[in-house]
Design an enzyme around this catalytic site. Structure first.
Site, mmCIF file in Angstrom:
data_model
loop_
_atom_site.group_PDB
_atom_site.id
_atom_site.type_symbol
_atom_site.label_atom_id
_atom_site.label_comp_id
_atom_site.label_asym_id
_atom_site.label_seq_id
_atom_site.Cartn_x
_atom_site.Cartn_y
_atom_site.Cartn_z
ATOM 1 N N CYS A 281 0.813 -1.223 0.000
ATOM 2 C CA CYS A 281 0.000 0.000 0.000
ATOM 3 C C CYS A 281 0.844 1.270 0.000
ATOM 4 O O CYS A 281 0.618 2.178 -0.805
ATOM 5 C CB CYS A 281 -0.985 -0.015 1.164
ATOM 6 N N HIS A 329 -2.645 1.309 6.957
ATOM 7 C CA HIS A 329 -2.981 1.234 5.530
ATOM 8 C C HIS A 329 -3.112 2.644 4.975
ATOM 9 O O HIS A 329 -3.499 3.582 5.677
ATOM 10 C CB HIS A 329 -4.289 0.470 5.323
ATOM 11 N N HIS A 341 -5.767 2.048 -4.403
ATOM 12 C CA HIS A 341 -4.869 1.492 -3.388
ATOM 13 C C HIS A 341 -4.488 0.061 -3.739
ATOM 14 O O HIS A 341 -5.080 -0.571 -4.616
ATOM 15 C CB HIS A 341 -5.517 1.552 -2.002
#
Length: 367
Positions: A281, A329, A341
């Site tokens: 990520c 994240h 993402h």
């Protein structure tokens, strides 16, 4: 952008737009004009199948929650690995720099020692007599005075040279101490990386084992449950009316970052990866902003710590949305309530709703 990439990006954006519309307050699932289905009588085959389906759904929901936790823990460990990796890179660079300084210092010290030796030999050849004695023995006093001036200058130069030698030796000792400290830190970070890697693999192995125990139909249903959970969260987020307040326009750098990130759609998630074939990520977001000419920290936690925070209502395309209370994240906002993402192992870079996960906050790389 190639035609295939454009088609993929367009399709993904269209999907998000559909989710946004369906997720808007007041959206309904029932077909207009069609009567609602009546519950099957208790004990009938339909009722039995419905009960079994509900039980399976409940079991799969437990599996989904367990997988979410395993992948979340893997993401936390991945951030720790990436942080240790970044520190190791900086420490290695520092060790190389110190090694070069040590070599330069040793060479300088060797030259100074040669000069000191030459000065000592010259003094020896001069007899090493006190100035008064040499004046008394001299046939030409003026010649002596001229030589004495030169000698004084030489003595001063020798004193400066000796002081320079002392400083150089002191610097060399400090460089050696710094290099030793950096080496110890590097070794510590290598151990931290190894431990984080072990934790990551343990969590991912456990998740893959759990999924492997499911039948194909159950895995398909599990994927639907994941989509439904994301849809539900996005719907709740949109129901707040937040999208009406978000109207920021992307900066030039932000547009470049979004373009880079969306070009990676379809590439697999791999923990610790920074491209070009796969990303985790924060690898995706950090590389996107590097491509835009504005490097940012490598990990989602450092991005949250170091970049300027902005209100959700003020976010604009290119801003980073940080998720979960531990900042484990990160995604990039691309506009219209959507993010791009790299989700987790087993998934690919994709576009989804910005509210599909618990938002911690928003940061702006090009503040």
């Amino acid at each position: 952008m190639g035609s295939g990439k454009r088609t993929l990006t367009t399709a993904a954006i269209a999907l998000v737009c559909t989710v946004t519309v369906l997720g808007a307050p007041g959206a309904a699932y029932a077909t207009p004009g069609r009567p609602a289905p009546r519950p099957a009588p208790s004990g009938s085959p339909d009722a039995t199948r419905a009960a079994g389906s509900a039980a399976d759904g409940g079991r799969l929901e437990v599996v989904r929650e367990k997988l979410d936790q395993l992948y979340h823990d893997a993401a936390v460990a991945t951030d720790a690995y990436n942080a240790a990796e970044e520190k190791s890179k900086r420490q290695s660079t520092q060790i190389v720099r110190l090694a070069k300084e040590i070599v330069k210092g040793q060479e300088r010290l060797a030259r100074l020692k040669d000069r000191a030796g030459a000065a000592a030999r010259a003094q020896y050849r001069g007899g090493g007599l006190p100035p008064g004695v040499r004046l008394w023995l001299s046939d030409d006093p003026q010649e002596f005075l001229d030589g004495a001036g030169t000698a004084i200058q030489g003595e001063r130069a020798t004193e400066e040279m000796l002081a320079d030698m002392t400083r150089t030796q002191k610097d060399l000792k400090q460089y050696a101490r710094d290099a030793a400290a950096q080496w110890d830190a590097l070794e510590a970070n290598r151990k931290a990386k190894a431990e984080a890697k072990k934790k990551i693999q343990t969590q991912i192995d456990a998740a893959e084992k759990l999924q492997s125990q499911l039948k194909k139909q159950e895995q398909e249903r599990l994927r639907k449950l994941e989509d439904e959970a994301a849809y539900k969260a996005q719907t709740a987020w949109l129901s707040s009316g937040i999208l009406k307040d978000i109207s920021g326009k992307a900066s030039a750098e932000g547009r470049k970052a979004v373009q880079f990130a969306t070009h990676q759609i379809g590439k697999p998630y791999v923990w610790g990866a920074e491209g070009p074939k796969s990303f985790d990520c924060s690898g995706l977001t950090s590389q996107a902003w590097a491509a835009a000419g504005d490097p940012i920290p490598r990990t989602s936690q450092e991005q949250w710590k170091q970049l300027r925070h902005v209100a959700i209502k003020d976010m604009r395309p290119g801003d980073l949305v940080i998720y979960f209370s531990d900042a484990s994240h990160v995604a990039m906002y691309i506009g219209d309530g959507a993010i791009v993402h790299s989700p987790r192992p087993g998934r690919t870079v994709t576009i989804t709703g910005a509210g599909s996960m618990p938002i911690l906050g928003v940061v702006r790389p090009d503040a």
